[in-house]
Scaffold this motif. Structure first.
Motif, mmCIF file in Angstrom:
data_model
loop_
_atom_site.group_PDB
_atom_site.id
_atom_site.type_symbol
_atom_site.label_atom_id
_atom_site.label_comp_id
_atom_site.label_asym_id
_atom_site.label_seq_id
_atom_site.Cartn_x
_atom_site.Cartn_y
_atom_site.Cartn_z
ATOM 1 N N GLN A 46 -52.891 -34.577 58.554
ATOM 2 C CA GLN A 46 -53.695 -33.388 58.290
ATOM 3 C C GLN A 46 -54.050 -32.667 59.587
ATOM 4 O O GLN A 46 -55.165 -32.189 59.766
ATOM 5 C CB GLN A 46 -54.971 -33.732 57.518
ATOM 6 N N THR A 47 -53.081 -32.659 60.504
ATOM 7 C CA THR A 47 -53.312 -31.959 61.780
ATOM 8 C C THR A 47 -52.188 -30.957 62.014
ATOM 9 O O THR A 47 -51.461 -31.066 62.999
ATOM 10 C CB THR A 47 -53.350 -32.943 62.965
ATOM 11 N N PRO A 48 -52.023 -29.967 61.112
ATOM 12 C CA PRO A 48 -50.896 -29.036 61.256
ATOM 13 C C PRO A 48 -50.962 -28.255 62.566
ATOM 14 O O PRO A 48 -49.941 -27.806 63.068
ATOM 15 C CB PRO A 48 -51.063 -28.110 60.045
ATOM 16 N N GLU A 49 -52.173 -28.105 63.145
ATOM 17 C CA GLU A 49 -52.331 -27.266 64.327
ATOM 18 C C GLU A 49 -52.069 -28.045 65.624
ATOM 19 O O GLU A 49 -52.064 -27.471 66.691
ATOM 20 C CB GLU A 49 -53.740 -26.642 64.344
ATOM 21 N N HIS A 50 -51.853 -29.352 65.532
ATOM 22 C CA HIS A 50 -51.707 -30.138 66.758
ATOM 23 C C HIS A 50 -50.338 -29.941 67.422
ATOM 24 O O HIS A 50 -49.368 -29.574 66.776
ATOM 25 C CB HIS A 50 -51.920 -31.619 66.464
ATOM 26 N N GLU A 96 -54.615 -32.055 70.467
ATOM 27 C CA GLU A 96 -55.190 -30.864 69.866
ATOM 28 C C GLU A 96 -54.959 -29.640 70.748
ATOM 29 O O GLU A 96 -54.589 -28.584 70.266
ATOM 30 C CB GLU A 96 -56.692 -31.081 69.651
ATOM 31 N N THR A 97 -55.208 -29.822 72.064
ATOM 32 C CA THR A 97 -55.052 -28.675 72.963
ATOM 33 C C THR A 97 -54.218 -29.070 74.177
ATOM 34 O O THR A 97 -54.381 -30.159 74.713
ATOM 35 C CB THR A 97 -56.421 -28.196 73.476
ATOM 36 N N VAL A 107 -45.629 -29.803 73.949
ATOM 37 C CA VAL A 107 -46.151 -29.597 75.300
ATOM 38 C C VAL A 107 -45.679 -30.732 76.200
ATOM 39 O O VAL A 107 -45.541 -31.869 75.767
ATOM 40 C CB VAL A 107 -47.697 -29.515 75.339
ATOM 41 N N VAL A 108 -45.410 -30.363 77.451
ATOM 42 C CA VAL A 108 -44.957 -31.344 78.433
ATOM 43 C C VAL A 108 -45.702 -31.066 79.733
ATOM 44 O O VAL A 108 -45.797 -29.904 80.143
ATOM 45 C CB VAL A 108 -43.433 -31.207 78.700
ATOM 46 N N ASP A 109 -46.242 -32.102 80.357
ATOM 47 C CA ASP A 109 -46.876 -31.844 81.656
ATOM 48 C C ASP A 109 -45.777 -31.621 82.676
ATOM 49 O O ASP A 109 -44.621 -32.004 82.472
ATOM 50 C CB ASP A 109 -47.797 -33.008 82.041
#
Lengths: 186, 615, 108
Positions: free
Chosen positions: C21-25, C47-48, C64-66
């Motif tokens: 339930q974390t579609p925004e992650h 999350e961010t 995302v990748v550092d």
């Protein structure tokens, strides 16, 4: 005091630097456990506040990720704090504790009371059914006198005068009077 | 690693996790948060949840539901309960087996602890899948009135499922946390929990950051299933079906449930029920539903009144009401609860999920790395007083009900006969004066007391109730300072040894299956590493220091012979060792490669360059 | 070069986001030391993103990748395979000189 784990100087039960808890005392002194001075005159709010502050440092929930030994320490500490709060919040238990180191009279029944006092209580009980109001009046005066007496003993002791040796006898008498008052017909 | 929160319910169970500062329930393949608390034992192994309920009627004897009702109970206590369920309790072989309920499923016997462990395992697997970082510890919720034996049983089920149980949390407390009620400075709250088959009402007081359960009441056999039954009876009546069983009854129950759900929003609904051979269409209005279930809903209010008077409160003194359980979606329930307490209940969070959400929030706080407020402390209280049986069967209370936990008490014991070396102690839990009227928790035998004249030994016994509400006992002889040994015989439930045995046997069984596979995996992995190392050694021989080369070669040789000898543990250990001894060498190669690629620039500068050139 | 997700990987990641339930992650892909060949891949949901992360949109999956990890994972293809023995993400890295059988670690 120095932290047993990282040797930093401590300002509370829990080391600000490494999070280790001060080992709980084997025979805890209840005032000391809460970080309070040994005094009879202490507000319930002060006890609750100290209990709250210290519990936040010691509660096992704070050590869910720590070693078994530290979790055990946290458990022991918090149980001690809960006991200290329970005993010290009750003025009678607090008085017993200050005078004898136990929150209640010893199992052998506590101090011997004078025959005169026991006689007086006995007579008041006999009269209770016929003249409840008069008995209530007398008992209330007895109680007020004992209260004042205890108040005086503790106040002087807190100023460094006298000792608490007469306290258990007064507390025992108080119990007799309180029982009598409780059992009087309404 | 994330900590998880589990609501292990009588009818349904759920798992939730805090992700990105918010607790969310984890869903199954079909997008459902609920895992029905049902386990069916098949020849291929246990099947859990919806899959266990599919065609449950065809496998009634091997499908176990509502096992929570048997947690920490004895056979004797379970019999009347089992009569209402469809499965059979296995008759105990001897007195010691009276202490634990065993259910016969096919060839084998299972305890409620094992069945619950299957449910927990399914939830754990769901969490492992969803959390790429792995599962840390778990908080599992229990009803506030659960006694020591029931809490022990729940914790044991968690252990058996391979969970690190951080804390057992009272269900109403979890619901209160979900709504953030602990952030208020103080207040008195009612948690109204109407599930599929049970109703609980708890009155909680928050004071000084301590959540205390003031009272609980309820009905262990009242819930949404009873609503369905009433509706189904009416459908069958209308259809003129008398004495419906099997398919007809199931069809009516299914139609009843869907009608009930539809009437949450609609004023009236039409359902088609498959009653065995025939199908029939019914119209049901919300008014009719309300009339049908009104007597049941009123029964919940009787319990609410009971809980309030036990707490010496009136409805007007309640600062907030929280709705928990799927059956609180029924509009009549909401209306009646609102009217009774004179305030609109909290209902923003899905009532099925609210307990799991609260458990997840507490689990997150226990990680010590939470974004949620850690300033509030949840101290539950002892649900029932703990005491000792003394002369004449009278109970001497040691720890009173509603004391904040952890809580401790100590008591000194002595001997009655010269030279006596052991003392037995009977611990009970409950509020009654006589030991026989309370629940027996355990009998302790203090042994190893040095022989002395009667009355001289002083054995101090410390009783400690931990933050989960579970009791432990330790004893010390005062003069010798010797720790007495304590033999604990729990009155109900399994001994620690039995749990250990179950754990071992489950591991044994799994091991035989997995052993071979693991060996193959270990060998493949080891050979891969060997190839990589040998290739690196030949291509970059100049970068290996001499002593380093010696130790690498030694490990390589050892690993090769371990592979030949098919010794899995050795293969794994040596692979790891090889990885370690080659680490500095690998590091130098990585750095060299980078250096070559970067021509002396720092990694971040290169990253910047890549930024510009590639994206 | 960039990062590639196979269709199977995209589907799996979306499935996991639904279940959580974390579609925004965001999916974080990173590299850390250790593992049988020296370096290993790490996947996680966040999350961010951090301020300096590189962000990709791969068939609707936000990754995302550092920046340090990016040096190693640039060009990697992430696949998802479901086998009898185990299911999991697999990584193919063109610059890796060796990779281990688990597909989770590699050396350059």
């Amino acid at each position: 005091m120095i932290c047993w784990k990282c040797h930093e100087r401590l300002s509370s039960l829990r080391c600000a630097s490494c999070g280790a808890l001060v080992p709980p005392p084997a025979q805890p002194e209840l005032f000391g456990a809460l970080g309070l001075d040994r005094r009879y005159h202490v507000e319930a709010e002060a006890i609750d506040g100290a209990w709250r502050r210290r519990s936040k440092d010691t509660h096992p929930d704070r050590f869910a990720a720590s070693s078994a030994v530290e979790r055990r320490m946290a458990l022991q500490w918090t149980a001690t704090l809960n006991e200290a709060r329970r005993v010290l919040r009750d003025p009678v238990a607090r008085a017993w504790y200050l005078a004898t180191g136990k929150p209640h009279p010893a199992e052998s029944g506590g101090p011997k009371l004078s025959p005169e006092f026991l006689e007086e209580i006995f007579e008041l009980r006999m009269a209770a059914d016929d003249e409840p109001d008069a008995v209530r009046d007398t008992a209330a005066k007895l109680r007020a006198r004992l209260d004042a007496d205890l108040e005086d003993l503790f106040s002087r002791w807190e100023r460094g005068e006298g000792d608490l040796s007469p306290v258990p006898e007064r507390l025992s008498r108080l119990k007799y009077v309180d029982n009598l008052l409780r059992e009087l017909p309404a | 690693m994330s900590n998880i929160g589990i609501d292990l319910g009588t009818t349904n169970s759920l798992v939730a996790v805090v992700m990105g500062g918010r607790a969310r329930c984890l869903l199954d393949d079909d997008g459902r948060a609920i895992l029905p608390s049902a386990v069916r034992y098949t020849a291929e192994g246990p099947v859990v949840g919806y899959a266990a309920l599919d065609d449950a009627a065809g496998h009634a004897a091997t499908t176990l539901t509502s096992v929570k009702r048997f947690m920490g109970r004895s056979m004797d206590e379970a019999r009347s309960e089992a009569a209402q369920l469809h499965y059979e309790l296995a008759p105990p072989d001897d007195a010691s087996e009276e202490k634990v309920v065993r259910m016969a499923v096919g060839e084998r016997l299972v305890t409620p602890i094992e069945v619950s462990a299957e449910i927990l395992k399914a939830l754990k697997e769901r969490a492992e899948e969803c959390l790429l970082g792995g599962v840390g510890g778990a908080v599992i919720t229990v009803p506030a009135y659960f006694d020591d034996a029931q809490r022990q049983a729940t914790r044991d089920a968690g252990r058996l499922a391979g969970l690190n149980v951080l804390r057992l949390l009272n269900e109403p407390t979890a619901a209160a946390i979900a709504y953030g009620l602990q952030e208020r400075s103080q207040g008195t709250f009612a948690i109204y929990d109407l599930g599929g088959g049970t109703f609980d009402i708890s009155i909680l007081r928050l004071e000084d950051g301590v959540f205390q359960v003031l009272s609980t009441a309820g009905d262990t056999h009242l819930g949404g299933d009873d609503f369905d039954r009433l509706i189904a009876e009416r459908l069958l009546n209308e259809a003129g079906v008398v004495g419906a069983r099997g398919g007809a009854l199931r069809g009516a129950m299914e139609a009843a449930e869907s009608a009930k759900r539809a009437l949450t929003d609609a004023e009236s609904t039409e359902v088609v029920a498959q009653l065995g051979e025939v199908s029939a269409t019914f119209t049901l209005s919300r008014d009719t539903l309300n009339t049908l279930i009104r007597p049941l809903v009123d029964r919940t209010l009787t319990a609410c009144q009971q809980a309030l008077s036990d707490a010496q409160l009136t409805a007007a003194q309640i600062d907030g009401v929280v709705l928990v359980g799927g059956s609180t979606r029924v509009p009549l329930v909401r209306q009646v609860v609102e009217a009774f307490f004179g305030r609109v209940p909290f209902s923003d969070i899905d009532p099925d999920q609210v307990v799991a959400v609260g458990a997840a929030m507490q689990a997150d706080i226990l990680s010590g790395e939470s974004e949620l407020s850690e300033d509030v402390l949840l101290m539950d209280v002892v649900p029932l007083s703990l005491g000792l049986e003394t002369m004449g069967g009278v109970v001497e209370k040691l720890i009173w009900r509603c004391s904040p936990i952890p809580s401790s008490a100590s008591q000194t014991f002595t001997t009655h006969v010269d030279g006596q070396t052991a003392v037995s102690i009977h611990v009970v839990q409950g509020e009654r004066e006589m030991a026989r009227d309370n629940r027996s928790l355990a009998r302790f035998k203090l042994g190893g007391i040095p022989p002395m004249p009667a009355g001289l030994p002083r054995v101090e016994v410390q009783f400690l109730v931990d933050a989960n509400g579970i009791l432990t006992v330790t004893a010390t002889e005062q003069y010798t300072g010797k720790q007495s040994n304590i033999e604990i015989v729990p009155s109900y439930g399994l001994t620690d040894e039995q749990i250990e045995e179950m754990l071992e046997s489950s591991i044994d069984a799994a091991e035989t299956d997995v052993d071979e596979r693991l060996l193959v995996e270990a060998k493949v992995e080891a050979e891969q590493i060997l190839r990589a190392v040998e290739k690196a050694l030949s291509s970059d021989a100049d970068m290996v220091q001499e002593d380093e080369l010696g130790s690498i070669q030694a490990v390589v040789a050892e690993l090769k012979s371990a592979i030949d000898a098919q010794e899995r543990k050795k293969v794994n250990d040596l692979s790891k060792k090889l990885d370690e001894v080659t680490a500095p060498f690998a590091q130098r190669r990585i750095e060299r490669d980078l250096q070559l690629a970067l021509r002396g620039q720092s990694a971040l500068e290169v990253a910047d360059r890549l930024d510009r050139s590639n994206v | 070069m960039a990062i590639n997700l196979t269709n199977a990987a995209v589907e799996r990641i979306n499935e996991l986001k639904r279940k959580r339930q974390t579609p925004e992650h965001f999916l974080r892909l990173g590299v850390r030391g250790g593992g049988c060949s020296g370096l290993s891949y790490v996947l996680d949901f966040v999350e961010t993103p951090e301020p300096k992360d590189k962000i990709f949109d791969l068939n609707g999956v936000k990754v995302v990748v550092d920046r340090k990890s990016y040096l190693f994972v640039n060009g990697t293809e992430i696949d998802y395979k479901k086998g009898l023995m185990k299911a999991g993400f697999e990584f193919k890295n063109p610059i890796a000189s060796g990779s281990c059988s688990c597909g989770e670690s590699f050396s350059v």
